[in-house]
Motif scaffolding. Structure first.
Motif, short mmCIF file in Angstrom:
data_model
loop_
_atom_site.label_atom_id
_atom_site.label_comp_id
_atom_site.label_asym_id
_atom_site.label_seq_id
_atom_site.Cartn_x
_atom_site.Cartn_y
_atom_site.Cartn_z
N VAL A 41 0.82 -1.21 0.00
CA VAL A 41 0.00 0.00 0.00
C VAL A 41 0.86 1.26 0.00
CG1 VAL A 41 -1.66 1.29 1.45
CG2 VAL A 41 -1.89 -1.18 1.18
N LEU A 42 2.09 1.17 0.50
CA LEU A 42 2.90 2.35 0.79
C LEU A 42 3.22 3.24 -0.42
CD1 LEU A 42 5.40 0.91 3.44
CD2 LEU A 42 3.19 2.03 3.79
N PRO A 43 3.37 2.71 -1.63
CA PRO A 43 3.66 3.62 -2.76
C PRO A 43 2.52 4.59 -3.07
CG PRO A 43 4.31 1.37 -3.31
CD PRO A 43 3.52 1.30 -2.04
N SER A 44 1.29 4.21 -2.74
CA SER A 44 0.15 5.06 -3.12
C SER A 44 -0.59 5.67 -1.94
CB SER A 44 -0.85 4.25 -3.96
OG SER A 44 -1.31 3.11 -3.25
N THR A 45 -0.42 5.14 -0.74
CA THR A 45 -1.16 5.61 0.43
C THR A 45 -0.18 5.96 1.54
OG1 THR A 45 -3.08 4.23 -0.08
CG2 THR A 45 -2.86 4.99 2.19
N GLU A 46 -0.27 7.18 2.06
CA GLU A 46 0.60 7.58 3.16
C GLU A 46 0.04 6.98 4.45
OE1 GLU A 46 3.03 11.44 4.82
OE2 GLU A 46 1.36 11.75 3.44
N LEU A 47 0.85 6.18 5.11
CA LEU A 47 0.43 5.48 6.32
C LEU A 47 0.95 6.19 7.56
CD1 LEU A 47 -0.81 2.99 7.75
CD2 LEU A 47 1.40 1.84 7.41
N PHE A 48 0.02 6.56 8.43
CA PHE A 48 0.37 7.11 9.74
C PHE A 48 0.00 6.07 10.79
CE2 PHE A 48 -0.25 10.71 6.99
CZ PHE A 48 0.79 11.56 7.32
N MET A 49 0.81 5.97 11.84
CA MET A 49 0.59 4.92 12.82
C MET A 49 0.94 5.38 14.23
SD MET A 49 3.53 2.55 11.06
CE MET A 49 3.89 1.48 12.43
N LEU A 50 0.10 4.95 15.17
CA LEU A 50 0.32 5.27 16.58
C LEU A 50 0.97 4.10 17.30
CD1 LEU A 50 -3.02 7.09 17.57
CD2 LEU A 50 -0.81 8.10 16.97
N ASN A 51 1.70 4.45 18.33
CA ASN A 51 2.29 3.48 19.24
C ASN A 51 1.26 3.14 20.31
OD1 ASN A 51 4.39 2.04 20.57
ND2 ASN A 51 4.73 3.77 21.92
N SER A 52 1.20 1.86 20.72
CA SER A 52 0.25 1.47 21.75
C SER A 52 0.89 0.49 22.73
CB SER A 52 -1.01 0.87 21.11
OG SER A 52 -2.03 0.71 22.07
N ASN A 53 0.09 -0.01 23.66
CA ASN A 53 0.66 -0.83 24.73
C ASN A 53 1.28 -2.13 24.22
OD1 ASN A 53 -2.17 -1.57 24.28
ND2 ASN A 53 -1.94 -2.97 26.01
N HIS A 54 0.72 -2.72 23.16
CA HIS A 54 1.29 -3.98 22.68
C HIS A 54 2.65 -3.76 22.01
CE1 HIS A 54 -1.84 -6.91 23.67
NE2 HIS A 54 -2.66 -5.87 23.57
N GLU A 55 2.84 -2.65 21.33
CA GLU A 55 4.16 -2.33 20.80
C GLU A 55 5.16 -2.11 21.93
OE1 GLU A 55 1.37 -1.21 17.48
OE2 GLU A 55 1.37 -1.07 19.65
N ARG A 65 11.33 1.15 14.20
CA ARG A 65 12.10 0.66 13.05
C ARG A 65 11.23 0.69 11.79
NH1 ARG A 65 16.17 -3.15 12.65
NH2 ARG A 65 17.01 -2.04 14.46
N TYR A 66 9.97 0.31 11.92
CA TYR A 66 9.10 0.31 10.75
C TYR A 66 8.87 1.73 10.25
CZ TYR A 66 5.33 -0.81 7.55
OH TYR A 66 4.57 -0.93 6.41
N LEU A 67 8.71 2.70 11.17
CA LEU A 67 8.59 4.10 10.74
C LEU A 67 9.79 4.50 9.90
CD1 LEU A 67 7.31 6.12 13.86
CD2 LEU A 67 6.02 5.49 11.83
N ASP A 68 10.99 4.16 10.38
CA ASP A 68 12.21 4.52 9.64
C ASP A 68 12.28 3.81 8.30
OD1 ASP A 68 13.00 6.11 11.78
OD2 ASP A 68 14.36 4.59 12.62
N ASP A 69 11.94 2.53 8.29
CA ASP A 69 12.04 1.74 7.06
C ASP A 69 11.08 2.24 5.98
OD1 ASP A 69 13.97 0.23 8.29
OD2 ASP A 69 12.70 -1.54 8.59
N LYS A 70 9.86 2.52 6.35
CA LYS A 70 8.90 2.94 5.32
C LYS A 70 9.23 4.33 4.80
CE LYS A 70 4.98 4.60 8.21
NZ LYS A 70 4.77 5.92 7.63
N ARG A 71 9.77 5.19 5.66
CA ARG A 71 10.18 6.52 5.20
C ARG A 71 11.38 6.42 4.26
NH1 ARG A 71 11.06 8.43 9.72
NH2 ARG A 71 13.29 8.82 9.69
N ALA A 72 12.32 5.53 4.57
CA ALA A 72 13.50 5.34 3.71
C ALA A 72 13.10 4.74 2.36
CB ALA A 72 14.52 4.45 4.41
N ALA A 73 12.14 3.82 2.36
CA ALA A 73 11.73 3.17 1.12
C ALA A 73 10.88 4.07 0.24
CB ALA A 73 10.96 1.88 1.44
#
Length: 202
Positions: A41-55, A65-73
């Motif tokens: 989905v990432l090439p066409s949809t900008e994904l925003f995500m919150l941190n929660s208790n399970h993370e 790490r995923y925030l960094d990876d998707k921004r780099a890609a």
């Protein structure tokens, strides 16, 4: 996975995840439950995500790490750098806050609260509808009292009508709540992960 496929087909400009990569936000769980369904989905949809208790069960390492990876890609599309964000579009201002990093279900840091209040006041000054997003809930279904998040941390911001709508996840139901004197905003638990529950009306 079904929801992620809809994003691929319909190509929404943005998507928001309210947190909880189950069970502990570990590397393998992010790979299986998050990267797998959402990376296409990432090439066409900008994904925003919150941190929660399970993370936070794994120290939120793989969330960040995923925030960094998707921004780099996808540097032109994926802009989120930290666990909070502000989106402004048309008459709306959408603010996502991290209610897990410093204390589960709380927003206890004065500097962050001051920053949030400033953004909410900017939204009101611009005549925007302020929509607050959090992983955790301001009150609980079936419980007449407020959580500490609303009752202590964000009480004055809510009581002075800076928040118009508040959407949250974490709890496993889907519900819409009317305004009240202590909570003069419309509230909705929408991040229930499609968890099956019976319909109730009160």
């Amino acid at each position: 996975r079904y929801i992620a496929r809809q994003f691929q087909t319909r190509r929404f400009p943005c998507a928001i995840h309210l947190g909880d990569v189950y069970y502990a936000g570990r590397k393998g769980e992010f790979e299986k439950h998050f990267r797998g369904p959402l990376d296409p989905v990432l090439p066409s949809t900008e994904l925003f995500m919150l941190n929660s208790n399970h993370e936070m069960y794994s120290g939120s390492k793989w969330y960040f790490r995923y925030l960094d990876d998707k921004r780099a890609a996808h540097p032109g599309r994926q802009r989120q750098e930290g666990s909070q964000f502000v989106l402004r579009t048309g008459p709306f201002q959408i603010i996502g806050i991290d209610t897990a990093y410093h204390n589960h279900g709380r927003y206890p840091v004065d500097a962050l609260r001051q920053q949030l209040e400033a953004r909410l006041r900017e939204g009101k000054a611009d005549q925007r509808i302020n929509i607050l997003l959090s992983a955790d809930h301001p009150y609980e279904y079936g419980n007449g009292g407020n959580t500490s998040l609303l009752g202590e941390d964000l009480r004055e911001m809510a009581r002075t009508n800076l928040i118009d709508l508040w959407f949250w996840g974490n709890t496993h139901y889907c519900a819409l709540f009317d305004r009240s004197p202590e909570a003069p905003f419309f509230g909705s638990c929408i991040g229930h992960g499609g968890f099956p529950y019976g319909r109730k009306r009160h």
